[in-house]
Design an enzyme around this catalytic site. Structure first.
Site, PDB file in Angstrom:
ATOM      1  CE  LYS A 105       2.707   4.547   8.133  1.00 13.99           C
ATOM      2  NZ  LYS A 105       1.331   4.491   8.748  1.00 13.99           N
ATOM      3  CG  ASP A 155       5.946   3.886   0.593  1.00 14.55           C
ATOM      4  OD1 ASP A 155       4.766   3.825   0.154  1.00 14.55           O
ATOM      5  OD2 ASP A 155       6.558   4.042   1.619  1.00 14.55           O
ATOM      6  CE1 TYR A 202      -2.190   3.310   2.657  1.00 16.34           C
ATOM      7  CE2 TYR A 202      -3.541   2.589   0.960  1.00 16.34           C
ATOM      8  CZ  TYR A 202      -3.057   3.488   2.055  1.00 16.34           C
ATOM      9  OH  TYR A 202      -3.849   4.874   2.132  1.00 16.34           O
TER      10      TYR A 202
END
Ligand code: KE4
Length: 427
Positions: free
Chosen positions: A267, A239, A144
């Site tokens: 994050k 990613d 994702y």
């Protein structure tokens, strides 16, 4: 466990907010039951509106690696707020954070700060297409990369066919430029590249998959991708929104020694405030406005409040022994949960890289989306609720990672393992 206040708030929230939440996974849809409304958090614990306390292994889906309300981070946020939260003008803080990121991730020769992982991925794909002048991208099933249109695409009928939308609202035209392959399947990638010739701009992946539950890269998978992309002038995009500063100060690329062309972070680099970043080779990043023609912008990009939290978080993580402590705690937790499942005769496949880990309710091994999706999600849901009732807050989905923080203690791990013994026995 009293949850009436959460229940009332959830009923109200569903009248005002789609599904009652501001991000789908928080609604507990895949584990059933109703979400707990959190009032505050401190260290490794969450405190809900009904006065219940939970040991937190979600940690806001990764960012809170120092635990909640870390005193040093909170101090710098308060100080930064007194100086104003956003100017829309450059600040020294952004230079400091960009330098810290580049020093930790040498492949990120230049860095652009944005406000979320999705925004960072979207921008990285755009500059990859601008740099290569190619339209198609390749991603992996189960990975994702945020919710931008062309990353909400799934495999068409055959492997090499172009992607099809994985959500209403995504035009066929957008999805068709996204191809997908099974994670860890280097032969499938080779075949797609052979069929694509010079249409593929980049291959994007989570170098350690976290969004199908934790699935580590098979040996030679990352090096194989690096070789294939170099041979075919395709950009390799890591990613590392989850793995960046999670599995080590240099992320997965530091752990495995693979140098991508572009990297995405998020994050942890915001320390709990909204920060995303993308960066890579100078000749690629210099294509981005205003130094080049690839446009990307953001009102709150690099704002001093969020950047201050990020800088302090990275300063804390750089201290000696931080990752060793996370490794020791995480290994003890995984070992204890594995032993508890074995004792109860529950088939469980555990995966872990550093302090990101998953227990799949399946006999395994798990290597990609096809294998993890065999997991018994119903049983995971039962386990989740048995743990929640005992004050242990796991990810409300089998297909997510659990995380530890430096605020977790051995006593917390022992409590969690005791809860797991009781939970497994009741399944
Ligand atoms: P955000 O836009 O949510 O900041 O980042 C998107 C993103 C990009 N890349 C990876 C590897 C990610 O894991 C994410 C976001 N992760 C999810 C959960 N695994 C965030 C939780 C949520 O969606 O509520």
């Amino acid at each position: 466990m009293k949850t009436s206040r959460s229940a009332k708030l959830f009923a109200d929230a569903q009248q005002l907010i789609p599904g009652g939440v501001n991000s789908p996974v928080r609604a507990f849809r895949s584990v059933g039951g109703q979400p707990r409304f959190i009032k505050r958090a401190k260290g490794a614990r969450l405190y809900d509106v009904d006065g219940n306390t939970y040991l937190d292994y979600v940690l806001s889906w990764g960012p809170m690696i120092l635990g909640h309300a870390n005193p040093a981070v909170t101090r710098v946020i308060k100080k930064a707020a007194d100086n104003g939260t956003s100017y829309g003008a450059p600040t020294e803080l952004e230079v400091t954070l960009a330098r810290m990121i580049r020093d930790a991730f040498p492949s990120m020769e230049k860095v652009r700060l944005v406000s979320s992982g999705t925004e960072a991925v979207m921008s990285a794909i755009r500059v990859a297409r601008g740099f290569t002048k190619r339209d198609n991208i390749l991603k992996f099933e189960g990975c994702y990369h945020g919710h931008s249109d062309y990353l909400l695409a799934k495999a068409g009928s055959g492997l090499a066919t172009l992607g099809i939308p994985d959500s209403p609202g995504v035009p066929e035209d957008f999805a068709k430029h996204t191809l997908t392959a099974p994670y860890n399947d280097i032969e499938a990638v080779r075949k797609i590249i052979a069929g694509q010739r010079r249409n593929l701009a980049c291959i994007i992946l989570e170098p350690i998959a976290g969004n199908m539950g934790v699935v580590p890269p098979a040996p030679e998978f990352l090096s194989g991708l690096r070789r294939l992309t170099e041979e075919n002038d395709i950009l390799l995009v890591f990613d590392e929104v989850i793995s960046g500063f999670r599995v080590g100060f240099g992320g997965a690329q530091g752990l495995y020694g693979i140098k991508p062309d572009l990297t995405i972070l998020g994050k942890i680099i915001g320390g709990g405030l909204p920060v995303g970043a993308y960066g890579g080779r100078k000749e690629i990043m210099d294509l981005i406005a205003p130094s080049g023609p690839v446009y990307q912008a953001g009102t709150l990009s690099g704002n001093p409040l969020a950047v201050s939290a990020g800088i302090e978080t990275l300063k804390q993580l750089k201290k000696k022994g931080v990752y060793k402590k996370l490794e020791t705690l995480s290994a003890a937790l995984a070992k204890g949960i594995g032993e508890a499942a074995k004792k109860a005769g529950i088939p469980l496949t555990q995966t872990r890289v550093g302090s990101m880990l998953t227990s799949f309710f399946v006999s395994g091994p798990v290597t990609d989306w096809n294998t993890v999706k065999q997991s018994d999600t119903k049983r995971y849901g039962q386990f989740f609720h048995k743990m929640l009732e005992q004050g242990v807050y796991l990810a409300p989905s089998q297909f997510e990672a659990a995380f530890l923080s430096t605020a977790h203690t051995f006593q917390d791990i022992e409590k969690t393992i005791r809860a797991a013994h009781s939970a497994f026995k009741s399944l």
